[in-house]
Structures are given as structure tokens and as C-alpha cells.
Motif scaffolding. Structure first.
Motif, short mmCIF file in Angstrom:
data_model
loop_
_atom_site.label_atom_id
_atom_site.label_comp_id
_atom_site.label_asym_id
_atom_site.label_seq_id
_atom_site.Cartn_x
_atom_site.Cartn_y
_atom_site.Cartn_z
N VAL A 27 6.61 7.85 12.03
CA VAL A 27 7.03 6.60 11.83
C VAL A 27 6.25 5.59 10.96
N ARG A 28 6.63 5.16 9.90
CA ARG A 28 5.85 4.15 9.29
C ARG A 28 5.99 2.54 9.89
N TYR A 29 4.92 1.85 10.15
CA TYR A 29 5.27 0.67 10.77
C TYR A 29 4.43 -0.52 9.71
N LEU A 30 5.17 -1.71 9.65
CA LEU A 30 4.33 -2.92 9.13
C LEU A 30 2.96 -3.28 9.93
N ARG A 31 2.18 -3.46 9.00
CA ARG A 31 0.86 -3.70 9.70
C ARG A 31 0.83 -5.10 10.59
N PRO A 32 0.30 -5.17 11.80
CA PRO A 32 0.60 -6.36 12.62
C PRO A 32 0.14 -7.85 12.00
N GLU A 33 -0.62 -7.70 11.32
CA GLU A 33 -0.94 -9.06 10.66
C GLU A 33 0.19 -9.59 9.96
N LEU A 34 1.11 -8.84 9.06
CA LEU A 34 2.10 -9.02 8.44
C LEU A 34 3.35 -9.25 9.07
N VAL A 35 3.41 -8.47 10.25
CA VAL A 35 4.41 -8.89 10.92
C VAL A 35 4.63 -10.31 11.82
N LEU A 36 3.13 -10.73 12.15
CA LEU A 36 2.90 -11.78 12.72
C LEU A 36 2.95 -13.01 11.56
N LEU B 216 1.38 -13.31 -2.12
CA LEU B 216 0.64 -12.31 -1.05
C LEU B 216 1.47 -11.03 -1.50
N VAL B 217 0.60 -9.95 -2.13
CA VAL B 217 1.09 -8.74 -2.50
C VAL B 217 0.24 -7.70 -2.42
N VAL B 218 0.72 -6.44 -1.67
CA VAL B 218 -0.27 -5.61 -1.41
C VAL B 218 0.45 -4.25 -1.52
N SER B 219 -0.36 -3.07 -1.71
CA SER B 219 0.49 -1.94 -1.80
C SER B 219 1.03 -1.58 -0.54
N LEU B 220 2.11 -0.51 -0.39
CA LEU B 220 2.77 -0.19 0.63
C LEU B 220 1.85 0.72 1.62
N ASP B 221 0.78 1.56 0.73
CA ASP B 221 -0.25 2.03 1.82
C ASP B 221 -0.80 1.11 2.85
N ASP B 222 -1.23 -0.11 2.03
CA ASP B 222 -2.17 -1.37 2.60
C ASP B 222 -0.98 -2.12 3.70
N ALA B 223 0.23 -2.11 3.29
CA ALA B 223 1.01 -2.95 4.15
C ALA B 223 1.37 -2.46 5.40
N THR B 224 1.54 -0.94 5.33
CA THR B 224 2.12 -0.19 6.49
C THR B 224 1.01 1.11 6.99
N GLY C 137 14.33 9.61 1.02
CA GLY C 137 13.53 9.70 -0.22
C GLY C 137 12.91 8.50 -0.94
N VAL C 138 13.14 7.51 -0.20
CA VAL C 138 12.33 6.17 -0.58
C VAL C 138 11.71 5.66 0.46
N PRO C 139 10.64 4.95 0.21
CA PRO C 139 9.75 4.21 1.57
C PRO C 139 10.45 3.49 2.51
N TRP C 140 10.61 3.51 3.77
CA TRP C 140 10.77 2.61 4.73
C TRP C 140 9.96 2.54 5.85
N TRP C 141 10.10 1.45 6.59
CA TRP C 141 9.12 1.31 7.71
C TRP C 141 9.84 0.36 8.64
N VAL C 142 9.27 0.57 10.02
CA VAL C 142 9.68 -0.61 10.99
C VAL C 142 8.70 -1.75 11.23
N ALA C 143 9.51 -2.88 11.11
CA ALA C 143 8.87 -4.19 11.25
C ALA C 143 9.09 -4.90 12.60
#
Length: 222
Positions: A159-168, A145-153, A43-49
Motif C-alpha cells: 500500500v502506498r501512503y501519502l508522506r506524513p508531512e503532507l498529510v499534516l 508546492l509540487v513534488v514527484s509521486l515518488d517523493d510524495a508517497t 493501472g494508475v497511481p493511488w495512495w492512502v492519505a
């Protein structure tokens, strides 16, 4: 856990798998598919990093000691309520490892929650508590550095994942050989805007950072 001594104060400290197990016990990481099933109905956003997010983006297989599952820190109560009936939760932070029995507050210095079934079971994964600004993803090492969750994942196979540039960006503070390998796998696939975000983070690192030269010759895909 990712071999990091998460309860040590000071700078980054890394433990090999054998040393980690000797101190904290064994790990048996969930897969992203197992996390998807485990958190169904959260019921809340989550993602794999972390490394799993890089592998899912690049298609380049790599070893995984653990899995990093992220939620916004503001949603820690929701994920605790979801997991507590069947799992033991431990806060990991500068003050050490602390058993989060139901009703016990997460310490302010805690950035992670480690998860296992009981004291005799292996650690299955960690929950990273990500800061936010009004529900938007915020980089903990650069609060501007702040972005929306849609832009961050991004999403694949439920499965939602963190975008690669943010992982790096997280890895850039103290890159290890496997982080260098993740950069080499992901960089040719990044768009120009993604490269710009990563370059911003790397440029903030001390002079002579090994990724600077690599990024200088990269413009990113159109």
C-alpha cells in the motif's frame, strides 16, 4: 468523509459521527489492505492519505471513521471504470452530492467521490481527486508546492501512503484534537526536510496558529 460536511459551501465544517450518519447514512470504512485488494490491477497511481497514513508511519493506533484514497484528478476515469461495475459512486463538492451514473461527468467543483455498494449500504470510503502538474503531486492549498509521486508517497505491505508531512499539511488549515494528536505522534519521527515542508505550510496560516510554537522547537531528524 472524515466527519467533514463535504457538500457545504464556505469554510471547514465538521460533523460528529452521529450527525453524519443522521444526514448521510452509516459508514463502514475499508482498511488499507481491503483497498489494496480492491484496486489491484487499477493501472494508475493511488495512495492512502489521512489518518491511516499517519498511523502507518508512526505505529500509533488511532480511531478511523473513514479512509481517504487518493488518485490524480487526471486519472478519475480509470478509477471510475474500475469501480463502477460493483459500486455506486457519488460526487461530493460545493454543489452537493451527485450520483455519478456511468457516463456522467464529474463536476468541476468536486474534490471527492464517495463509494458504497447501493443505497441501503454504508459508505465504504472516499476517493480524493488530487491536482497534479505533469503527473507530479500538487498541494491543493498551495499550487506552488509540487513534488514527484515518488517523493510524495511511500510504501508498506503493498500500500502506498501519502508522506506524513503532507498529510499534516492538509490538516493544518483547521486542526482538530485528533489532528493535534497526529502531529505529536509524527513530529519526532520527521526528518529535517519534512519538518521544513510542514513549517512552510503552517507559516502561511494566520498568526497565532497553534502548530507554529510546536514547530519552532523542532529541527527534525538528520
Amino acid at each position: 468523509m472524515d466527519e467533514q460536511d463535504a457538500v457545504a459551501t464556505g469554510g471547514q465544517q465538521w460533523l460528529g459521527p452521529d450527525e453524519f450518519q443522521r444526514i448521510y447514512g452509516p459508514q463502514l470504512s475499508w482498511t488499507p489492505a481491503e483497498v489494496r485488494d480492491l484496486l489491484a490491477g487499477l493501472g494508475v497511481p493511488w495512495w492512502v492519505a489521512g489518518g491511516w497514513a499517519v498511523e502507518s508511519f508512526t505505529g500509533v493506533a488511532r480511531d478511523h471513521e473513514d479512509i481517504d484514497v487518493s488518485v490524480l484528478r487526471r486519472d478519475v476515469g480509470a478509477i471510475r471504470a474500475h469501480l463502477e461495475p460493483h459500486w455506486h459512486l457519488w460526487s461530493a463538492g460545493d454543489s452537493g452530492l451527485l450520483h455519478l451514473r456511468p457516463g456522467r461527468d464529474v463536476p468541476d467543483d468536486s474534490e471527492q467521490i464517495w463509494v458504497r455498494e447501493d443505497a441501503l449500504a454504508p459508505w465504504r470510503g472516499e476517493i480524493l481527486l488530487n491536482p497534479d502538474v505533469d503527473g507530479r503531486w500538487q498541494f491543493k492549498r498551495d499550487p506552488s508546492l509540487v513534488v514527484s509521486l515518488d517523493d510524495a508517497t511511500w510504501e508498506r505491505d503493498g500500500v502506498r501512503y501519502l508522506r506524513p508531512e503532507l498529510v499534516l499539511a492538509h490538516k493544518a488549515a483547521s486542526p482538530r484534537p485528533k489532528d493535534d494528536a497526529d502531529l505529536e505522534a509524527a513530529l519526532p519521527l520527521l526528518g529535517a526536510a519534512q519538518v521544513a515542508v510542514l513549517r512552510r505550510v503552517v507559516d502561511a496560516q494566520p498568526a497565532g496558529h497553534p502548530w507554529r510554537t510546536r514547530l519552532d522547537g523542532t529541527r527534525g531528524r538528520a
